[in-house]
Design a protein around this motif. Structure first.
Motif, PDB file in Angstrom:
ATOM      1  N   THR A  86      -0.636  16.142  13.505  1.00 24.61           N
ATOM      2  CA  THR A  86      -0.535  14.883  14.233  1.00 24.61           C
ATOM      3  C   THR A  86      -1.450  13.829  13.627  1.00 24.61           C
ATOM      4  O   THR A  86      -1.067  12.663  13.488  1.00 24.61           O
ATOM      5  N   GLN A  88       3.392  18.979  23.634  1.00 25.43           N
ATOM      6  CA  GLN A  88       2.137  18.411  24.114  1.00 25.43           C
ATOM      7  C   GLN A  88       2.107  16.888  23.978  1.00 25.43           C
ATOM      8  O   GLN A  88       1.286  16.222  24.598  1.00 25.43           O
ATOM      9  N   HIS A 135       0.825  10.146  22.684  1.00 28.29           N
ATOM     10  CA  HIS A 135      -0.393   9.694  23.359  1.00 28.29           C
ATOM     11  C   HIS A 135      -1.164   8.721  22.467  1.00 28.29           C
ATOM     12  O   HIS A 135      -1.599   7.654  22.923  1.00 28.29           O
ATOM     13  N   ASN A 181       1.065  14.781  21.706  1.00 20.48           N
ATOM     14  CA  ASN A 181      -0.172  14.140  21.266  1.00 20.48           C
ATOM     15  C   ASN A 181       0.085  12.894  20.435  1.00 20.48           C
ATOM     16  O   ASN A 181      -0.651  11.909  20.530  1.00 20.48           O
ATOM     17  N   HIS A 205      -7.594  10.291  20.078  1.00 18.16           N
ATOM     18  CA  HIS A 205      -6.944  10.749  21.300  1.00 18.16           C
ATOM     19  C   HIS A 205      -7.584  10.108  22.527  1.00 18.16           C
ATOM     20  O   HIS A 205      -6.889   9.644  23.430  1.00 18.16           O
TER      21      HIS A 205
END
Length: 303
Positions: A34, A59, A64, A61, A269
């Motif tokens: 990612t 998930q 996000h 990610n 993140h």
């Protein structure tokens, strides 16, 4: 970091309608897939390429980081809807953004020019089950359908794949030719070094299994990205030994690229911002910029 630079990449290999594809894949969780996709995609978009990133991980990610995970699935379809053929590629795509303020209003985010996100979905975990239970859906052919019907002007598709060669991953690799690329990011520890070897073995078995009289998938590895390589502040023996082992085993056959260790990576993140948005002069920006150039993507919009 390798200084070898490829010629300018052909963004429509063999005159096909869909763009060049680069898929981050290694049979190992938490191996910077990612991170590699998010930073590389942003750098290429800022260089003037029209880039679309696909989030395949349940998930989410990548979604996000690019501020798409919080959007309402009822209003904004996801990659799962694209797989089921209940939404188009454009309908599941949103502008990639980064957070600049608080809250969830549009003014809390800023768009990244030239960069589009295909939002991830937690439902992708059901792909293998649905593909086996409902063969009439022809789920294994979903990405081929997307490719064959594409009529847009994207220059590049970047895929953030799960850490396995499940049916989901295989379905995305089937349309790939030798012009496309599987890019394995590997953290420099012995575990990930071994997982890199497993990835080569699994890909070879997949190609053999999926080859027919009419076509042969060609998910080709040409470059290996070694992530979190040692620095003067982080000198662990394990990291040095793994770098040396990868160089011995793969250096004669693949181009190796080093991404130095930095503590800015985990921040993306929490901040909901790709690294170029908040650490433009950091080590990963320098190293991933060199990677982008080495892969044949020169700056279309030099400063």
């Amino acid at each position: 970091m390798s200084t070898k630079t490829l010629p300018r990449r052909n963004l429509r290999p063999n005159g096909r309608t869909w763009p060049l594809i680069i898929a981050a894949l290694i049979i190992s969780g938490g191996s910077a897939k990612t991170t590699t996709i998010s930073i590389l995609a942003t750098i290429l978009a800022l260089r003037g390429y029209k880039v679309r990133v696909f989030d395949f991980d349940q998930q989410r990610n990548l979604s996000h980081i690019f501020c798409g995970k919080h959007l309402d699935d009822a209003e904004f379809p996801t990659i799962w809807d694209l797989m089921l053929d209940t939404a188009t590629l454009e309908e599941v795509s949103v502008p990639a953004r980064f957070r600049v303020g608080d809250g969830w209003d549009d003014d809390a985010f800023s768009e990244i020019p030239n960069l589009t996100l295909v939002r991830g979905s937690r439902h992708v975990k059901n792909f293998d089950t649905v593909a086996a239970a409902e063969p009439e859906r022809m789920l294994m052919a979903w990405f081929e359908r997307v490719c064959n019907t594409y009529k847009g002007d994207d220059d590049l598709w970047l895929l953030d794949l799960p850490a396995s060669l499940s049916k989901l991953s295989v379905s995305t690799l089937l349309p790939m030719t030798e012009d496309d690329e599987v890019l394995p990011p590997v953290l420099v520890t012995n575990k990930e070094e071994e997982d890199l070897g497993y990835t080569f073995e699994e890909l070879a078995e997949m190609v053999e299994h999926m080859t027919t009289r009419s076509r042969r998938p060609a998910p080709t590895i040409k470059n290996i990205v070694m992530c979190s390589t040692p620095t003067s502040q982080r000198k662990g023996v394990e990291y040095h030994e793994t770098v040396e082992a990868i160089e011995r085993q793969y250096g004669d056959h693949f181009t190796l690229h080093k991404i130095r260790y930095t503590d800015v990576i985990p921040r993306q993140h929490r901040l909901q911002a790709t690294v170029p948005a908040f650490a433009s002069s950091s080590a990963p920006m320098e190293d991933y910029s060199k990677l982008a150039t080495a892969l044949g993507f020169n700056d279309l919009e030099p400063a």
